[in-house]
Enzyme design. Structure first.
Site, PDB file in Angstrom:
ATOM      1  CG  ASN A 100      26.477  48.272   1.225  1.00  0.00           C
ATOM      2  OD1 ASN A 100      26.471  47.957   0.032  1.00  0.00           O
ATOM      3  ND2 ASN A 100      25.781  47.615   2.146  1.00  0.00           N
ATOM      4  CE  LYS A 139      22.461  48.929   2.320  1.00  0.00           C
ATOM      5  NZ  LYS A 139      21.538  48.864   3.426  1.00  0.00           N
ATOM      6  CG  HIS A 180      24.906  43.878   4.283  1.00  0.00           C
ATOM      7  ND1 HIS A 180      23.543  43.933   4.406  1.00  0.00           N
ATOM      8  CD2 HIS A 180      25.371  45.115   4.553  1.00  0.00           C
ATOM      9  CE1 HIS A 180      23.198  45.172   4.733  1.00  0.00           C
ATOM     10  NE2 HIS A 180      24.294  45.908   4.835  1.00  0.00           N
ATOM     11  CD  GLU A 212      20.380  45.479   3.063  1.00  0.00           C
ATOM     12  OE1 GLU A 212      21.051  45.567   2.022  1.00  0.00           O
ATOM     13  OE2 GLU A 212      20.079  46.481   3.766  1.00  0.00           O
ATOM     14  CD  GLU A 269      26.458  47.178   8.314  1.00  0.00           C
ATOM     15  OE1 GLU A 269      26.603  48.344   7.947  1.00  0.00           O
ATOM     16  OE2 GLU A 269      25.892  46.325   7.608  1.00  0.00           O
ATOM     17  N   GLY A 298      19.109  51.203   7.827  1.00  0.00           N
ATOM     18  CA  GLY A 298      18.049  51.793   7.009  1.00  0.00           C
ATOM     19  C   GLY A 298      16.841  52.245   7.803  1.00  0.00           C
ATOM     20  CB  SER A 339      20.756  54.894  10.719  1.00  0.00           C
ATOM     21  OG  SER A 339      19.681  54.103  10.244  1.00  0.00           O
TER      22      SER A 339
HETATM   23  P1  PGA Z   1      22.292  52.395   6.200  1.00  0.00           P
HETATM   24  O1  PGA Z   1      22.883  50.985   5.699  1.00  0.00           O
HETATM   25  O2  PGA Z   1      23.462  53.315   6.413  1.00  0.00           O
HETATM   26  O3  PGA Z   1      21.395  52.845   5.082  1.00  0.00           O
HETATM   27  O4  PGA Z   1      21.561  52.143   7.471  1.00  0.00           O
HETATM   28  C1  PGA Z   1      24.056  50.457   6.261  1.00  0.00           C
HETATM   29  C2  PGA Z   1      24.377  49.129   5.630  1.00  0.00           C
HETATM   30  O5  PGA Z   1      23.451  48.396   5.270  1.00  0.00           O
HETATM   31  O6  PGA Z   1      25.557  48.761   5.464  1.00  0.00           O
END
Ligand code: PGA
Length: 258
Positions: A13, A15, A98, A100, A170, A176, A216
């Site tokens: 992903n 982003k 997601h 976010e 998730e 993150g 992560s």
């Molecule tokens: P990350 O993000 O691996 O940077 O923690 C995962 C995601 O948001 O899908």
């Protein structure tokens, strides 16, 4: 429930990272490094790069998709993008719900449900994200939250529609933050998600659904996660941006299937 019959999917992903040129270079550089992998390598790229990624990814193991889609078919919705547009540009899947999008753009389970239906209508495979916050986990509410998100987000889908989705667990506290869920924590949550699907539909159908873990993920922890019976792959944010780490994650499964 073993995962031997389900495919392994490693989904990047990206982003809001990477231009068209950077996307093309990434795919060309990464392609030879993952040629022997038994996993599907999905890349959720920015809208602007979908077309170029799809063209570059022809005859490679990459499957290209997007990170969001409108719930509407078309219309006066400034700044939105339709499932039909994404499909035509070459996307084969789309991330929906997601955290976010849920947290920053206030997307609700009801909107997620509409987006899933719209994506399925256009034959885009939805990757539907669910997950709890740290406060919810600490309050012992993880399963309640997951059940509510699944019930509402997948409400009214037929068994056949449900089987077309990929689910991504998730935990928000792991995204993150460098705080990866342990394989045991992720396994427990993902097993629970499968049980919810099993109760709503049936065990056989639930057993066919690919469930990813995200939060992560790094090359160092990928294998221990996908070795869990209900973890069928990974949704990778930060570590999917470098060819070196993404290719290592895609390849982490190799030994298991040999
Ligand atoms: P990350 O993000 O691996 O940077 O923690 C995962 C995601 O948001 O899908």
């Amino acid at each position: 429930m073993g995962n031997s019959n389900r495919p392994t999917v490693i989904a990047g992903n990206w982003k809001m990272y990477k231009t068209i040129e950077e996307t093309i270079s990434f795919i060309l550089e990464c392609k030879p490094l993952i040629k022997d992998s038994t996993a599907y390598a999905f890349l959720a790229v920015p809208f602007t790069a979908v077309r170029a990624a799809a063209v570059t990814a022809k005859q490679t193991p990459f499957v290209i998709g997007a990170q969001n889609v409108s719930d509407a078919a078309e219309g006066a919705f400034t700044g939105e993008i339709s499932a039909k547009m994404l499909k035509e540009a070459g996307a084969r899947f789309v991330i929906i719900g997601h955290s976010e999008r849920r947290q920053i753009y206030c997307e609700t389970d009801e909107l997620v449900n509409k987006k899933i239906r719209r994506a399925l209508q256009e034959m885009l495979q939805p990757i539907v994200c669910v997950g709890e916050t740290l406060a919810q986990r600490e309050a012992g509410k993880t399963e309640e939250i997951l059940k509510t998100q699944l019930d509402r987000s997948l409400h009214g889908l037929t068994k056949d529609e449900m089987k077309k989705l990929i689910l991504a667990y998730e935990p928000i506290w792991a995204i993150g933050t460098q705080k990866t869920a342990t394989p045991e924590i992720a396994q427990q949550a993902q097993k629970f998600c499968r049980q919810v699907l099993s109760h709503t539909w049936d065990p056989d159908s639930a057993n066919q659904v690919v469930i990813l873990y995200g939060g992560s993920v790094k090359a160092e922890n990928a294998k221990a996660l996908v070795d869990q019976p209900d973890i069928d792959g990974l949704l990778v944010g930060g570590a999917s941006l470098s060819v070196e780490s993404f290719s290592r994650i895609v390849n982490c499964q190799q030994k298991k299937n040999l």
